[in-house]
Design a protein around this motif. Structure first.
Motif, PDB file in Angstrom:
ATOM      1  N   PHE A   1      62.127  75.621 -13.799  1.00 48.16           N
ATOM      2  CA  PHE A   1      61.209  75.693 -14.626  1.00 48.16           C
ATOM      3  C   PHE A   1      61.554  76.231 -15.987  1.00 48.16           C
ATOM      4  CE2 PHE A   1      58.973  75.897 -10.588  1.00 48.16           C
ATOM      5  CZ  PHE A   1      57.968  74.946 -10.793  1.00 48.16           C
TER       6      PHE A   1
ATOM      7  N   TYR B   1      53.462  73.823 -14.768  1.00 44.18           N
ATOM      8  CA  TYR B   1      53.021  73.835 -13.321  1.00 44.18           C
ATOM      9  C   TYR B   1      52.479  72.351 -13.058  1.00 44.18           C
ATOM     10  CZ  TYR B   1      52.986  78.787 -13.845  1.00 44.18           C
ATOM     11  OH  TYR B   1      53.264  80.047 -14.082  1.00 44.18           O
TER      12      TYR B   1
ATOM     13  N   GLY C   1      54.794  71.247 -10.157  1.00 47.88           N
ATOM     14  CA  GLY C   1      54.709  72.216  -9.002  1.00 47.88           C
ATOM     15  C   GLY C   1      54.701  73.664  -9.490  1.00 47.88           C
ATOM     16  N   PHE C   2      54.687  74.795  -8.485  1.00 47.68           N
ATOM     17  CA  PHE C   2      54.724  76.110  -8.973  1.00 47.68           C
ATOM     18  C   PHE C   2      56.152  76.793  -8.431  1.00 47.68           C
ATOM     19  CE2 PHE C   2      50.398  74.814  -8.648  1.00 47.68           C
ATOM     20  CZ  PHE C   2      49.972  75.484  -9.715  1.00 47.68           C
TER      21      PHE C   2
ATOM     22  N   ASN D   1      57.013  74.397  -3.782  1.00 46.66           N
ATOM     23  CA  ASN D   1      56.344  73.986  -4.975  1.00 46.66           C
ATOM     24  C   ASN D   1      54.674  74.201  -5.058  1.00 46.66           C
ATOM     25  OD1 ASN D   1      58.522  73.027  -6.250  1.00 46.66           O
ATOM     26  ND2 ASN D   1      58.498  71.364  -5.586  1.00 46.66           N
ATOM     27  N   LYS D   2      54.243  74.998  -3.919  1.00 43.59           N
ATOM     28  CA  LYS D   2      52.770  74.855  -3.905  1.00 43.59           C
ATOM     29  C   LYS D   2      52.265  76.553  -4.608  1.00 43.59           C
ATOM     30  CE  LYS D   2      52.345  71.923  -0.053  1.00 43.59           C
ATOM     31  NZ  LYS D   2      51.620  71.981   1.639  1.00 43.59           N
ATOM     32  N   ALA D   3      51.016  76.250  -4.821  1.00 44.88           N
ATOM     33  CA  ALA D   3      50.454  77.724  -5.470  1.00 44.88           C
ATOM     34  C   ALA D   3      50.200  78.588  -4.320  1.00 44.88           C
ATOM     35  CB  ALA D   3      49.142  77.471  -6.444  1.00 44.88           C
ATOM     36  N   ARG D   4      50.068  79.921  -4.643  1.00 44.41           N
ATOM     37  CA  ARG D   4      49.573  80.941  -3.670  1.00 44.41           C
ATOM     38  C   ARG D   4      48.282  81.293  -4.099  1.00 44.41           C
ATOM     39  NH1 ARG D   4      53.434  78.750  -1.814  1.00 44.41           N
ATOM     40  NH2 ARG D   4      55.282  79.571  -1.247  1.00 44.41           N
TER      41      ARG D   4
END
Length: 183
Positions: free
Chosen positions: A3, A11, A14-15, A20-23
């Motif tokens: 990043f 984002y 992805g994160f 790569n998924k958000a929390r």
């Protein structure tokens, strides 16, 4: 995934986690710590407006911005204005359990019912004198949006606090598409 700090949109791809998924963390609804009652019958909402960042410490130095929004105001609904005989420009005293301030009213369709809206910008002092010291339990940030207030209509009638050249009167409350960084 790498990043970079100079990404135009964060984002987008992805994160910063291996998948790569958000929390996301679900929260349970909690009643506001301070709610309207028979003494303080209105709910105060507050926030920024397009023209000013926070309290206007820097933006009030720009003549064009100051010309569009030269003074702070309290937005109230058309229904509340009719119920209490208030017009744009009327002076009111807004009182909470923590303090009070004098301010002009702006009658608008942007708020509803027993809610009032007070933009953060102010050269006369912060609106924090109205808000309490309680905090949101999940984030531990000040619960500025949990303030009950009452308004007392004063006899003084001033001019409309929002000037006619303000973009809110054109039917286009946001005069540009986002922040024009390139320009």
């Amino acid at each position: 995934m790498l990043f970079r700090s100079d990404q135009p949109v964060l984002y987008l791809n992805g994160f910063p986690f291996p998948d790569n998924k958000a929390r996301l963390y679900p929260l349970s609804f909690q009643e506001p710590q301070e709610a309207p009652d028979s003494d303080f019958d209105l709910f105060l909402n507050n926030g920024r407006i397009l023209e000013h960042f926070h309290e206007g410490n820097m933006t009030y130095r720009v003549p064009g911005i100051q010309e569009e929004t030269p003074e702070r105001y309290l937005e109230i609904s058309e229904d509340l204005a009719k119920e209490r005989g208030i017009e744009s420009g009327h002076w009111v005293r807004v009182t909470s359990r923590h303090g009070s301030l004098l301010i002009k009213v702006l009658v608008t369709h942007r708020v509803f019912g027993k809610q009032v809206y007070l933009p953060l910008f102010s050269q006369e002092g912060p609106i924090n004198i109205l808000t309490g010291s309680h905090a949101d339990e999940a984030t531990n940030t000040p619960a500025f949006k949990e303030t009950a207030v009452k308004i007392t209509v004063l006899s003084d009638q001033g001019s409309n606090p929002l000037k006619a050249l303000n973009p809110r009167y054109s039917g286009k409350p946001t005069p540009q598409m986002g922040v024009e960084v390139e320009r």
